[in-house]
Design an enzyme around this catalytic site. Structure first.
Site, PDB file in Angstrom:
ATOM      1  CG  ASP A   1      -1.914   1.170   1.104  1.00  0.00           C
ATOM      2  OD1 ASP A   1      -1.599   2.188   0.356  1.00  0.00           O
ATOM      3  OD2 ASP A   1      -2.728   1.254   1.962  1.00  0.00           O
TER       4      ASP A   1
ATOM      5  CG  HIS B   1      -0.254   5.201   4.631  1.00  0.00           C
ATOM      6  ND1 HIS B   1      -1.112   5.240   5.919  1.00  0.00           N
ATOM      7  CD2 HIS B   1      -1.222   4.714   3.824  1.00  0.00           C
ATOM      8  CE1 HIS B   1      -2.362   4.907   5.507  1.00  0.00           C
ATOM      9  NE2 HIS B   1      -2.510   4.442   4.214  1.00  0.00           N
TER      10      HIS B   1
ATOM     11  CB  ILE C   1      -2.215   8.385   9.805  1.00  0.00           C
ATOM     12  CG1 ILE C   1      -2.962   8.013   8.220  1.00  0.00           C
ATOM     13  CG2 ILE C   1      -2.388   9.624   9.817  1.00  0.00           C
ATOM     14  CD1 ILE C   1      -4.371   7.848   8.328  1.00  0.00           C
TER      15      ILE C   1
ATOM     16  N   GLY D   1      -4.092   1.487   8.391  1.00  0.00           N
ATOM     17  CA  GLY D   1      -5.334   0.626   9.052  1.00  0.00           C
ATOM     18  C   GLY D   1      -4.795  -0.768   9.162  1.00  0.00           C
TER      19      GLY D   1
END
Ligand SMILES: CCCCCCC/C=C/C(=O)SCCNC(=O)CCNC(=O)[C@H](O)C(C)(C)COP(=O)(O)OP(=O)(O)OC[C@H]1O[C@@H](n2cnc3c(N)ncnc32)[C@H](O)[C@@H]1OP(=O)(O)O
Length: 312
Positions: A211, A216, A231, A234
């Site tokens: 990903d 990110h 961040i 998830g």
């Protein structure tokens, strides 16, 4: 219902649902498996941890390493077509967040394999201020034809709601309503609690599992999306939580896991400490992960085990 859509977003549900994704074929190997395990923090606190070293090293050679069940969630990253190619689905990709994840595991994953992914849209919902799309990917061992796992990704598209044509908000799902549900956290003391310190570099390592969304890794992209810095993925937080469940509720045995559900409640910043609380209820483990520094729950869900752990 009130429309909160920016001009860049518009959703035509019938058109979107009629789209046929093409299958994707790809291979993974032992290196991908070990890199993923490191990305979700395996051996991060103790390189000698015998319940975790097996995910990255085996004395008889890399083909013998064990595979974390949440590795199956990375299969979706390989899909050839992203949501942006779906006709009738126009949204601002910088406002996309991962809302929920459901994963069913049918066979333990080998340490290397050729996979065929089949993708469908399993759900589409108008939440007014947001649209929710659920993408279901079933992954098969290309050589044997056996199904290995099924992922259902709930994607939360901020600002893309308000597309319903009637006063009743649009909602479609092709699976039973009781299959995925946000959990109620018990009032009782958790059966187990585990604390994991994520590294500042956690998202930079995790992204190598597929990903590469700059949310990110790129400070400017994160800022434009409303965050003070990049961040954590998830699915990285989910991998960390399920690793804790395997360590404590499965005696370290990853093949005990049958299915996994998680709802992402709040973003996590790399470097924060994750505390995972677990409640063992027969074959079900309810879990909640909190960020210690902000004392806020960031993830909750359940893991269904193949059998009741007897040796605990
Ligand atoms: C094809 C596969 C592609 C994969 C792409 C993967 C991309 C990965 C990206 C990431 O990893 S992003 C990082 C991980 N995710 C997060 O950090 C998100 C954390 N969660 C939040 O920030 C918030 O929960 C939210 C998603 C912004 C929602 O908060 P909000 O306050 O806007 O919602 P509510 O007003 O409470 O609820 C509105 C409505 O939506 C439902 N809902 C709320 N949260 C979620 C959720 N996490 N998942 C699914 N649905 C959610 C909620 O139930 C409400 O619906 P109704 O009850 O009114 O029907």
């Amino acid at each position: 219902m009130a429309t909160s859509r920016p001009p860049s977003s518009s959703i035509d549900p019938e058109l979107a649902l009629s789209f046929n994704f093409s299958d994707t074929v790809f291979s993974y190997n032992e290196r991908d498996v070990a890199l993923y395990a490191l990305g979700v923090g395996a051996c991060g606190g103790d390189a000698l941890d015998e319940k975790e070293l097996k995910y990255v090293y085996h004395q008889d050679g890399q083909p013998f390493i064990q595979v974390l069940p949440t590795f199956g969630a990375t299969f979706i990253y390989r899909n050839k077509q992203s949501l942006e190619v779906v006709p009738g689905l126009h949204f601002d990709p910088t406002l996309l967040l991962h809302g929920q994840q459901y994963l069913e595991i049918y066979k333990p994953f080998p340490s290397n394999c050729c996979i065929q992914n089949k993708v469908v849209i399993a759900g589409l919902h108008d939440k007014g201020k947001a649209a929710i799309i659920e993408v279901q990917t079933t992954s098969y061992d290309k050589n044997s034809g056996e199904a290995l796992c099924m992922n259902r990704n709930t994607i939360y598209l901020r600002g893309a709601g308000g597309f319903s044509k009637s006063s009743k908000p649009y909602s479609y799902a092709n699976y039973p309503a009781n299959q995925i549900y946000p959990v109620k956290i018990p009032n009782s003391k958790p059966t187990f609690v585990y604390e994991d310190i994520t590294q500042q570099s956690q998202a930079l390592i995790y992204r190598l599992s597929g990903d590469y969304n700059p949310l990110h890794s790129d400070p400017m992209v994160a800022k434009n999306a409303g965050f003070s810095r990049p961040i954590l993925h998830g699915l990285c937080s989910l991998g960390i939580a399920v690793r804790a469940v395997i360590k404590f509720c499965c005696n370290g045995e990853p093949t005990w896991v049958k299915s996994i559900f998680g709802r992402f409640l709040l973003h996590v910043y790399p470097g924060e400490t994750l505390i995972t609380e677990m409640w063992l209820q027969g074959t079900k483990v309810i879990y909640q992960t909190k960020v210690k520094e902000r004392n806020r729950p960031v993830l909750s869900g359940y893991v269904i085990l193949k059998h009741i752990p007897s040796s605990l």
